[in-house]
Motif scaffolding. Structure first.
Motif, PDB file in Angstrom:
ATOM      1  N   GLU A  76       0.849  -1.183   0.000  1.00 53.18           N
ATOM      2  CA  GLU A  76       0.000   0.000   0.000  1.00 53.18           C
ATOM      3  C   GLU A  76       0.888   1.238   0.000  1.00 53.18           C
ATOM      4  OE1 GLU A  76      -2.409  -0.147   3.511  1.00 53.18           O
ATOM      5  OE2 GLU A  76      -0.803   0.586   4.809  1.00 53.18           O
ATOM      6  N   VAL A  77       0.303   2.374  -0.342  1.00 51.91           N
ATOM      7  CA  VAL A  77       1.050   3.628  -0.396  1.00 51.91           C
ATOM      8  C   VAL A  77       0.512   4.556   0.679  1.00 51.91           C
ATOM      9  CG1 VAL A  77       1.723   5.601  -1.815  1.00 51.91           C
ATOM     10  CG2 VAL A  77       1.439   3.349  -2.874  1.00 51.91           C
ATOM     11  N   ARG A  78       1.429   5.016   1.540  1.00 56.45           N
ATOM     12  CA  ARG A  78       1.053   5.939   2.606  1.00 56.45           C
ATOM     13  C   ARG A  78       1.823   7.245   2.450  1.00 56.45           C
ATOM     14  NH1 ARG A  78      -1.358   4.336   7.363  1.00 56.45           N
ATOM     15  NH2 ARG A  78      -2.073   2.177   7.418  1.00 56.45           N
ATOM     16  N   TYR A  93       1.956  -2.182  -5.383  1.00 60.45           N
ATOM     17  CA  TYR A  93       2.240  -0.867  -5.964  1.00 60.45           C
ATOM     18  C   TYR A  93       3.737  -0.728  -6.214  1.00 60.45           C
ATOM     19  CZ  TYR A  93      -2.486   0.200  -4.458  1.00 60.45           C
ATOM     20  OH  TYR A  93      -3.844   0.177  -4.278  1.00 60.45           O
ATOM     21  N   GLY A  95       6.526   1.917  -6.858  1.00 56.59           N
ATOM     22  CA  GLY A  95       6.827   3.336  -6.741  1.00 56.59           C
ATOM     23  C   GLY A  95       8.232   3.623  -7.244  1.00 56.59           C
ATOM     24  N   GLY A 133       3.416  13.321   0.468  1.00 57.40           N
ATOM     25  CA  GLY A 133       2.436  12.424  -0.126  1.00 57.40           C
ATOM     26  C   GLY A 133       1.344  13.100  -0.914  1.00 57.40           C
ATOM     27  N   ALA A 148       7.278  10.667  -6.397  1.00 61.72           N
ATOM     28  CA  ALA A 148       7.068   9.226  -6.522  1.00 61.72           C
ATOM     29  C   ALA A 148       6.039   8.980  -7.619  1.00 61.72           C
ATOM     30  CB  ALA A 148       6.592   8.639  -5.207  1.00 61.72           C
ATOM     31  N   VAL A 150       3.739   6.248  -9.286  1.00 59.65           N
ATOM     32  CA  VAL A 150       3.186   5.020  -8.717  1.00 59.65           C
ATOM     33  C   VAL A 150       2.315   4.299  -9.738  1.00 59.65           C
ATOM     34  CG1 VAL A 150       1.790   4.048  -6.850  1.00 59.65           C
ATOM     35  CG2 VAL A 150       3.229   6.065  -6.425  1.00 59.65           C
ATOM     36  N   GLU A 152       0.024   0.498 -10.180  1.00 58.10           N
ATOM     37  CA  GLU A 152      -0.510  -0.736  -9.602  1.00 58.10           C
ATOM     38  C   GLU A 152      -0.142  -1.889 -10.537  1.00 58.10           C
ATOM     39  OE1 GLU A 152      -4.874  -2.633  -9.189  1.00 58.10           O
ATOM     40  OE2 GLU A 152      -4.680  -0.615  -8.334  1.00 58.10           O
TER      41      GLU A 152
END
Length: 202
Positions: A76-78, A93, A95, A133, A148, A150, A152
């Motif tokens: 996951e991306v935080r 994901y 990145g 982010g 970044a 990103v 999927e």
């Protein structure tokens, strides 16, 4: 009216044609096309110019200077204390972190700046600032950001150590468009290519 003398050459020509199959006629046709093309300077060839760019080295595409630094696969991306891209069954994901500087005189889009290759079941998620982010769509002239990019991808598509191939297409600045005014146009043949290994992620 034809005479026997006229018929004899025609008969010989028909017999000569009959003795040669379609394959020979196809070859002859291609040879004729090439011969005609040669009269007009030959056939056009695709002039593909590829620049190999090591990770960590800057590459200028005309609009941006891009330095690809690392690639990571995560569940996951935080960012900024929140989940930007949640976990999905069977998906991960990718990145790619890069520093991007706008060298032009107009803001320009970041969405297609990095072209991920060799991943047929990929979906582009977006571009985010590494610092907080937050999502970013365009970068203004003279500005530099660490970003970044990103995507999927399937869970089994990439593992730590696997290579990721990225293209950065060269651009030309075009003016005079009725709708868009001025814009950067990607080259069809020239690009920088970066191959970077996937690092470990949590």
């Amino acid at each position: 009216m034809s005479t026997p003398a006229d018929a004899a050459p025609r008969h010989r020509v028909r017999r000569w044609l009959a003795e040669r199959g379609l394959r020979q006629w196809w070859k002859a046709g291609v040879a004729a096309i090439l011969a005609v093309a040669a009269l007009f300077g030959g056939l056009d060839t695709v002039n593909t110019a590829v620049t190999s760019v090591p990770p960590g080295q800057p590459f200028s595409d005309g609009a941006f200077t891009v330095t690809v630094q690392r690639a990571t696969v995560v569940p996951e991306v935080r960012g900024g204390g929140s989940v930007l891209a949640p976990q999905k069954p069977g998906r991960r994901y990718l990145g790619v972190v890069a520093t991007v500087r706008n060298d032009g005189t107009v803001p320009w889009t970041l969405a297609n700046e990095l072209d991920l290759r060799g991943q047929p079941d990929q979906q582009f998620v977006g571009v985010m600032r590494v610092a907080d982010g937050s999502r970013i769509l365009t970068l203004g002239p003279g500005l530099t950001e660490q970003l970044a990019f990103v995507w999927e991808v399937p869970e089994t598509a990439l593992a730590p150590g696997d290579p990721v191939t990225l293209r950065i297409w060269k651009k030309q600045f075009q003016q005079g468009y009725v709708v868009y005014g001025e814009l950067w146009v990607d080259s069809l043949t020239e690009y920088g290519e970066i191959v970077i290994p996937v690092g470990g992620g949590s």
